[in-house]
Write an enzyme that holds these catalytic residues in place. Structure first.
Site, PDB file in Angstrom:
ATOM      1  N   ASN A  11       0.927  -1.123   0.014  1.00 36.31           N
ATOM      2  CA  ASN A  11      -0.054   0.057   0.111  1.00 36.31           C
ATOM      3  C   ASN A  11       0.823   1.325  -0.008  1.00 36.31           C
ATOM      4  O   ASN A  11       1.500   1.512   1.116  1.00 36.31           O
ATOM      5  CB  ASN A  11      -0.771   0.000   1.157  1.00 36.31           C
ATOM      6  N   ARG A  95      -2.615  -2.075  -3.308  1.00 31.76           N
ATOM      7  CA  ARG A  95      -3.804  -1.347  -3.276  1.00 31.76           C
ATOM      8  C   ARG A  95      -3.851  -0.274  -4.297  1.00 31.76           C
ATOM      9  O   ARG A  95      -2.792   0.537  -4.125  1.00 31.76           O
ATOM     10  CB  ARG A  95      -4.071  -0.810  -1.842  1.00 31.76           C
ATOM     11  N   HIS A 184     -13.300   2.569  -0.049  1.00 30.08           N
ATOM     12  CA  HIS A 184     -13.069   1.581   0.856  1.00 30.08           C
ATOM     13  C   HIS A 184     -13.528   0.342   0.525  1.00 30.08           C
ATOM     14  O   HIS A 184     -13.907  -0.392   1.595  1.00 30.08           O
ATOM     15  CB  HIS A 184     -13.815   2.158   2.159  1.00 30.08           C
ATOM     16  N   ARG A 245     -12.059  15.314   7.609  1.00 26.73           N
ATOM     17  CA  ARG A 245     -12.837  15.621   6.384  1.00 26.73           C
ATOM     18  C   ARG A 245     -14.255  16.039   6.847  1.00 26.73           C
ATOM     19  O   ARG A 245     -14.844  15.463   7.661  1.00 26.73           O
ATOM     20  CB  ARG A 245     -13.163  14.569   5.269  1.00 26.73           C
ATOM     21  N   GLU A 389      -7.932  -5.519   5.201  1.00 20.46           N
ATOM     22  CA  GLU A 389      -7.714  -5.050   3.858  1.00 20.46           C
ATOM     23  C   GLU A 389      -6.672  -5.890   3.051  1.00 20.46           C
ATOM     24  O   GLU A 389      -6.696  -6.489   2.065  1.00 20.46           O
ATOM     25  CB  GLU A 389      -7.573  -3.733   3.709  1.00 20.46           C
TER      26      GLU A 389
END
Ligand code: ADP
Length: 409
Positions: A11, A95, A184, A245, A389
Site C-alpha cells: 500500500n 492497493r 473503502h 474531512r 484489507e
C-alpha cells in the site's frame, strides 16, 4: 502462472510504503511493516514479525525504489527476516485507490493497466500517483513477479445509476466522469464476506449495512453481496463526518467561500484537512479517542463533534435501511467501529425504531474482535467485524493469478 503461496501486499502512499507478507496456504501473516518519511528527513523502517519481534529504526533511503529494496532486504535478512530468498514471493498485490469505471474487479497489472491508473489520477490525485510509484518500485526490484491491482472502487461497481449519478446534466458524467464511485471497497467487501461467514449465513441471503469508521469513514448498503448504495462520492470527501474531512456539505458553501475570496486549494485544505472531528472539536486532534476523552471531561465542542458524527451515521443507516427494503445486519469496522463501545452504543441507541436492540455487556466486551453486540431478539443484528484489507488484497491476488493460469492452460 501457478497458485502463489507467498504474497506480498503493498500500500504505497506519497511518502510511505506499507507492506504485509502472507503465507496463503494457511493465510498466516508472516510480517508487516512500513517505510515512512520516504524522501523526507529521517526516514524510518518499522517491521513486525509474526512472532512479535520488531524493528523500529532510522534508515537511509530517498525514493520508493530504495524503500522497496529495503523491504525486500529486510524480509530475507537472516537475523530478522521471514523468508529464505526473495524468490519465495510469487505475487504482489497492490492497493490502488481509483479504478474508474473500467475495473470492476482486481486485475493483473500490465502496461495498459498502468496507463489506466495514470489516467484515473485526475479522479484521485493524492492516491493513484503514489500507488503507481509502488507498482513501478516492485517491478524494478522484483522483475518477473506478477503484480495485481486491487481497486478501492471495484466493489462499488454494482451501484445502480440512480445511486451513482448526480442530478446535474448527463453530459458532465459522459465528458468528465462526474459520478459517485465510492471508496473503502476492499474493506466493505472483506467485512461483508467475513460477517456472512461468522454468522454462518450465505451472503446471498443477507441485506447488510457496513460501517467503516476509521480516520476516513464510509457506510455501504450491500444486498446479496452487491453494493447498492455507499456514502463516499466522486471523491472520498462525501458522506460521514471523518477525522479531518467534513463529509456531506451543501455545495453552495463551497461556492460561497470561493466568492468570499478563498482559492480552490484553500477550500480543499479546509474541507479535507481541517474539518471533521478536528475542526469541530477544536482540541487539536482528529483522533476519536482524544475527542471522547475531552467530551468526558466536559468539553462542549468535543461532545458536539461526537453527536454530529453519530447523527450523520444514524441518518445514513436509516436511509440505507429503506434503500435495502429492510436490513438483516449492521456491521461496525475500522479503528472506531472495532474499538469503541462508546460510539457504537450511541449509534445503536438511536436505531431502536429499526428494531436494533443493543446488548450493552456484549458491546463493552467486543473490542477488536468479531462479536454480535445486539440482543438475541434484535430484529436488526449488530456485529463488530475487524477489517483486514491486506488479507483481502492477498486473496484477490491469488484469485487473479489462479484464474490467469486457468486461462493460459
Ligand atoms: P485509518 O482510517 O487511518 O486506517 P483506523 O481504521 O486505524 O484508521 O482508525 C483510526 C481511528 O480509530 C482514530 O480516530 C482512532 O481514534 C480510532 N480509535 C482507535 N481505537 C479507538 C478506541 N478504543 N476508541 C475510540 N476510537 C478509537
Amino acid at each position: 502462472m501457478k497458485r502463489p503461496r507467498i504474497v506480498l501486499v503493498i500500500n504505497a502512499g506519497s511518502s510511505s510504503i506499507k507492506f504485509m507478507v502472507f503465507s496463503m496456504e494457511d493465510e498466516k501473516m508472516l510480517a508487516r511493516g512500513i517505510v515512512e518519511r520516504i524522501a523526507l528527513p529521517a526516514p524510518r523502517l518499522k517491521f513486525v514479525r509474526h512472532d512479535g519481534r520488531h524493528v523500529d529504526e532510522e534508515v537511509s533511503i530517498g525514493s520508493h525504489d530504495e524503500a522497496m529494496r529495503l523491504i525486500c532486504d529486510t524480509l530475507v535478512d537472516p537475523d530478522r527476516g521471514v523468508l529464505k530468498s526473495i524468490a519465495e514471493v510469487e505475487a504482489v498485490g497492490h492497493r490502488v485507490v481509483h479504478g474508474g469505471e473500467k475495473y470492476h474487479d482486481s486485475t493483473l497489472i500490465t502496461e495498459e493497466v498502468k496507463a489506466s491508473i495514470r489516467e484515473f489520477s485526475v479522479l484521485a490525485p493524492l492516491h493513484n500517483p503514489p500507488n503507481l510509484k509502488g507498482i513501478e518500485a516492485v517491478e524494478s526490484v522484483l522483475p518477473g513477479v506478477p503484480n495485481v491491482a486491487v481497486f478501492d472502487t471495484a466493489f462499488h461497481h454494482s451501484l445502480p445509476p440512480a445511486a451513482y449519478l448526480y442530478a446535474i446534466p448527463y453530459e458532465y458524467y459522459e465528458k468528465f466522469g462526474v459520478r459517485k464511485y465510492g471508496f473503502h471497497g476492499t474493506s466493505h467487501k472483506y467485512v461483508a464476506l467475513a460477517t456472512a461467514d461468522y454468522l454462518g449465513t450465505g451472503l446471498d441471503r443477507l441485506r447488510m449495512i457496513t460501517c467503516h469508521l476509521g480516520n476516513g469513514a464510509s457506510v455501504t448498503a450491500v444486498s446479496q453481496g452487491r453494493v447498492v448504495e455507499t456514502s463516499m462520492g466522486m471523491t472520498p470527501l462525501a458522506g460521514l463526518v471523518m477525522g479531518t474531512r467534513c463529509g456531506d456539505i451543501d455545495p453552495g458553501v463551497v461556492l460561497y467561500l470561493v466568492r468570499q475570496g478563498m482559492s480552490a486549494d484553500e477550500v480543499d485544505r479546509l474541507l479535507n484537512k481541517k474539518s471533521g472531528l478536528l475542526g469541530v472539536a477544536g482540541i487539536g486532534s482528529s483522533d476519536m479517542r482524544d475527542v471522547i476523552a475531552a467530551a468526558e471531561k466536559g468539553h462542549e465542542k468535543a461532545s458536539r463533534a461526537i453527536w454530529m458524527f453519530v447523527h450523520r451515521l444514524v441518518s445514513y443507516i436509516g436511509a440505507y435501511y429503506a434503500v435495502l427494503g429492510g436490513a438483516d445486519v449492521l456491521v461496525f469496522t475500522g479503528g472506531i467501529g472495532e474499538n469503541s463501545p462508546y460510539i457504537r452504543e450511541r449509534v445503536i441507541r438511536n436505531l431502536e425504531v429499526l428494531g436494533c436492540a443493543l446488548d450493552a455487556a456484549k458491546n463493552e466486551q467486543a473490542v477488536g474482535r468479531p462479536a454480535v453486540i445486539s440482543t438475541e431478539n434484535s430484529r436488526l443484528k449488530a456485529v463488530v467485524m475487524p477489517t483486514n484489507e491486506e488479507l483481502m488484497i492477498a486473496r484477490e491476488t491469488v484469485a487473479v493469478i489462479t484464474a490467469q493460469s486457468g486461462e493460459s492452460r
